[in-house]
Write an enzyme that holds these catalytic residues in place. Structure first.
Site, short mmCIF file in Angstrom:
data_model
loop_
_atom_site.label_atom_id
_atom_site.label_comp_id
_atom_site.label_asym_id
_atom_site.label_seq_id
_atom_site.Cartn_x
_atom_site.Cartn_y
_atom_site.Cartn_z
CB CYS A 47 -4.34 -8.63 25.29
SG CYS A 47 -5.83 -9.06 24.31
CB CYS A 91 -10.74 -13.68 26.39
SG CYS A 91 -9.27 -13.28 27.13
FE1 FES Z 1 -6.46 -11.04 24.71
FE2 FES Z 1 -7.52 -13.03 25.92
S1 FES Z 1 -5.59 -12.09 26.25
S2 FES Z 1 -8.20 -11.78 24.23
#
Ligand code: FES
Length: 143
Positions: free
Chosen positions: A33, A102
């Protein structure tokens, strides 16, 4: 989708910022991400006196950083190492499955800061150990 606690820690994150002269700094990132989490700690006698974070990431990453810092503040280094992403999630009344990673980032960030602390401590104690072969025989000559 998100619990009230998650929303609260996202909207009013605790311990945001940076500690000048921190003696433990950890940084982790999630390649997928692209989010980055940085943790600063002020540790004295193995107790986390202060902790702050900077997170460049999603709302869940901010909420988990905030909660994780709250959970380790005032704790010993050993206790902080025992903090799991599961405990952080539980304290936030859960996270949606696609946001579990996360909370893993938060656990890793805390661990990374403590690793940094231990590393610095190791280097310092090596430095102060002198030659490392001291038999203290030399001190006897002082009498
Ligand atoms: Fe990357 Fe939450 S989407 S840490």
């Amino acid at each position: 989708m998100y619990s009230e606690k998650v929303m609260d820690h996202f909207a009013n994150p605790r311990n945001v910022g940076e500690i000048e002269g921190a003696n433990a700094v950890g940084e982790v990132g999630n390649a997928k991400c692209g989010d980055i989490m940085k943790i600063y700690m002020d540790i004295e006698d193995d107790i986390i006196k202060d902790v702050k974070f900077k997170t460049f990431g999603c709302g869940a990453a901010i909420a988990t950083s905030s909660m994780a810092t709250e959970m380790v503040k005032g704790k010993t280094v050993k206790e902080a190492l025992e903090l799991t992403n599961k405990a952080v999630m539980e304290a936030l009344d859960g996270l949606p499955p696609e946001k579990i990673h996360c909370s893993v980032l938060a656990e890793e960030a805390i661990r990374s800061a403590i690793e940094d602390y231990n590393k610095r401590k190791g280097i310092e104690s090596e430095d102060s150990s002198g030659c490392g072969f001291c038999c203290k025989k030399c001190y006897k000559n002082e009498d």
